[in-house]
Design a protein around this motif. Structure first.
Motif, PDB file in Angstrom:
ATOM      1  N   ALA A  56      44.613 -44.889  26.690  1.00  0.00           N
ATOM      2  CA  ALA A  56      45.602 -45.917  26.354  1.00  0.00           C
ATOM      3  C   ALA A  56      47.020 -45.366  26.504  1.00  0.00           C
ATOM      4  O   ALA A  56      47.923 -46.080  26.953  1.00  0.00           O
ATOM      5  CB  ALA A  56      45.381 -46.435  24.941  1.00  0.00           C
ATOM      6  N   ALA A  57      47.222 -44.103  26.153  1.00  0.00           N
ATOM      7  CA  ALA A  57      48.540 -43.495  26.316  1.00  0.00           C
ATOM      8  C   ALA A  57      48.984 -43.557  27.770  1.00  0.00           C
ATOM      9  O   ALA A  57      50.141 -43.842  28.071  1.00  0.00           O
ATOM     10  CB  ALA A  57      48.519 -42.042  25.829  1.00  0.00           C
ATOM     11  N   LEU A  58      48.046 -43.324  28.646  1.00  0.00           N
ATOM     12  CA  LEU A  58      48.328 -43.342  30.073  1.00  0.00           C
ATOM     13  C   LEU A  58      48.566 -44.769  30.579  1.00  0.00           C
ATOM     14  O   LEU A  58      49.577 -45.056  31.215  1.00  0.00           O
ATOM     15  CB  LEU A  58      47.157 -42.708  30.823  1.00  0.00           C
ATOM     16  N   LEU A  59      47.668 -45.659  30.258  1.00  0.00           N
ATOM     17  CA  LEU A  59      47.703 -47.013  30.817  1.00  0.00           C
ATOM     18  C   LEU A  59      48.774 -47.908  30.200  1.00  0.00           C
ATOM     19  O   LEU A  59      49.283 -48.810  30.859  1.00  0.00           O
ATOM     20  CB  LEU A  59      46.333 -47.672  30.677  1.00  0.00           C
ATOM     21  N   PHE A  60      49.103 -47.656  28.939  1.00  0.00           N
ATOM     22  CA  PHE A  60      50.092 -48.488  28.267  1.00  0.00           C
ATOM     23  C   PHE A  60      51.441 -47.772  28.133  1.00  0.00           C
ATOM     24  O   PHE A  60      52.287 -48.161  27.336  1.00  0.00           O
ATOM     25  CB  PHE A  60      49.573 -48.956  26.904  1.00  0.00           C
ATOM     26  N   GLU A  61      51.603 -46.711  28.932  1.00  0.00           N
ATOM     27  CA  GLU A  61      52.865 -45.982  29.038  1.00  0.00           C
ATOM     28  C   GLU A  61      53.457 -45.634  27.680  1.00  0.00           C
ATOM     29  O   GLU A  61      54.640 -45.847  27.410  1.00  0.00           O
ATOM     30  CB  GLU A  61      53.852 -46.763  29.899  1.00  0.00           C
ATOM     31  N   GLU A  62      52.622 -45.053  26.833  1.00  0.00           N
ATOM     32  CA  GLU A  62      53.056 -44.615  25.521  1.00  0.00           C
ATOM     33  C   GLU A  62      53.846 -43.314  25.665  1.00  0.00           C
ATOM     34  O   GLU A  62      53.813 -42.666  26.716  1.00  0.00           O
ATOM     35  CB  GLU A  62      51.840 -44.458  24.614  1.00  0.00           C
ATOM     36  N   PRO A  63      54.589 -42.911  24.630  1.00  0.00           N
ATOM     37  CA  PRO A  63      55.395 -41.689  24.714  1.00  0.00           C
ATOM     38  C   PRO A  63      54.591 -40.437  25.094  1.00  0.00           C
ATOM     39  O   PRO A  63      55.145 -39.499  25.658  1.00  0.00           O
ATOM     40  CB  PRO A  63      55.989 -41.548  23.308  1.00  0.00           C
ATOM     41  N   THR A  64      53.295 -40.440  24.813  1.00  0.00           N
ATOM     42  CA  THR A  64      52.441 -39.290  25.135  1.00  0.00           C
ATOM     43  C   THR A  64      51.801 -39.398  26.520  1.00  0.00           C
ATOM     44  O   THR A  64      50.924 -38.609  26.863  1.00  0.00           O
ATOM     45  CB  THR A  64      51.333 -39.156  24.061  1.00  0.00           C
ATOM     46  N   ARG A  65      52.285 -40.347  27.323  1.00  0.00           N
ATOM     47  CA  ARG A  65      51.716 -40.609  28.644  1.00  0.00           C
ATOM     48  C   ARG A  65      51.674 -39.367  29.526  1.00  0.00           C
ATOM     49  O   ARG A  65      50.656 -39.052  30.137  1.00  0.00           O
ATOM     50  CB  ARG A  65      52.514 -41.709  29.348  1.00  0.00           C
ATOM     51  N   ASP A  66      52.785 -38.650  29.628  1.00  0.00           N
ATOM     52  CA  ASP A  66      52.840 -37.483  30.511  1.00  0.00           C
ATOM     53  C   ASP A  66      51.863 -36.401  30.079  1.00  0.00           C
ATOM     54  O   ASP A  66      51.241 -35.737  30.917  1.00  0.00           O
ATOM     55  CB  ASP A  66      54.260 -36.927  30.580  1.00  0.00           C
ATOM     56  N   ALA A 111      49.031 -36.910  28.481  1.00  0.00           N
ATOM     57  CA  ALA A 111      47.694 -37.392  28.849  1.00  0.00           C
ATOM     58  C   ALA A 111      47.461 -37.222  30.346  1.00  0.00           C
ATOM     59  O   ALA A 111      46.406 -36.736  30.768  1.00  0.00           O
ATOM     60  CB  ALA A 111      47.529 -38.856  28.444  1.00  0.00           C
ATOM     61  N   LEU A 112      48.427 -37.606  31.133  1.00  0.00           N
ATOM     62  CA  LEU A 112      48.304 -37.518  32.585  1.00  0.00           C
ATOM     63  C   LEU A 112      48.045 -36.085  33.032  1.00  0.00           C
ATOM     64  O   LEU A 112      47.188 -35.828  33.885  1.00  0.00           O
ATOM     65  CB  LEU A 112      49.567 -38.071  33.259  1.00  0.00           C
ATOM     66  N   ALA A 113      48.747 -35.141  32.447  1.00  0.00           N
ATOM     67  CA  ALA A 113      48.586 -33.736  32.817  1.00  0.00           C
ATOM     68  C   ALA A 113      47.161 -33.242  32.572  1.00  0.00           C
ATOM     69  O   ALA A 113      46.645 -32.416  33.330  1.00  0.00           O
ATOM     70  CB  ALA A 113      49.580 -32.873  32.035  1.00  0.00           C
ATOM     71  N   HIS A 114      46.509 -33.748  31.533  1.00  0.00           N
ATOM     72  CA  HIS A 114      45.162 -33.286  31.213  1.00  0.00           C
ATOM     73  C   HIS A 114      44.064 -34.087  31.908  1.00  0.00           C
ATOM     74  O   HIS A 114      42.964 -33.579  32.109  1.00  0.00           O
ATOM     75  CB  HIS A 114      44.951 -33.314  29.701  1.00  0.00           C
TER      76      HIS A 114
END
Length: 148
Positions: A32-42, A44-47
């Motif tokens: 959800a962090a990735l798909l909903f562009e939450e502050p923790t997106r980057d 999540a994406l890195a992992h």
């Protein structure tokens, strides 16, 4: 007598995609962090990048729940629809769970039965689990370190 000729073993296999994309169990918070562009997106994406993503079947329902909460919180409807379309397009392997084992893990670690499903799957696949849920992460660290 002469020694018998030594035969060669031939192994034919498809490209080793599993070596290029190691498995990772991903929970709803990470995806959800990735798909909903939450502050923790980057983070999540890195992992998640370059990994073969796995989750229990319940992830579909959890993602729809997140989408409904985002809409209720004021997210534009078209953005919610796009996030769900991105979710549907993910290369993600969904798995059934062993309900008895899931129940026992929930009891042992004081987790929700939903979180225990992710923990069980990580144990079954013997792979890491990605989550922003601190309680689940702590349980996973302990449980996965106990596996043979």
């Amino acid at each position: 007598m002469s020694a018998p000729a030594v035969s060669s073993l031939y192994v034919a296999e498809p490209p080793a995609a599993y070596l290029l994309r190691p498995p990772l169990v991903v929970d709803c918070s990470a995806l959800a962090a990735l798909l909903f562009e939450e502050p923790t997106r980057d983070q999540a994406l890195a992992h998640l990048m370059g990994r073969s993503l796995h989750a229990p079947h319940l992830l579909d329902h959890e993602m729809v729940s997140v989408a409904a909460k985002k809409l209720k919180a004021g997210w534009p409807a078209d953005s919610v629809v796009l996030a769900l379309q991105d979710y549907a397009a993910q290369e993600l392997s969904l798995h059934p769970t062993d309900v008895q084992a899931q129940y026992l893990l929930a009891q042992r670690f004081g987790l929700s039965t939903y979180d225990a499903a992710y923990l069980w799957l990580a144990g079954e696949l013997k792979c890491p689990l990605a989550s922003f849920d601190q309680k689940l992460a702590k349980a996973a660290t302990q449980y996965l370190s106990e596996l043979p």
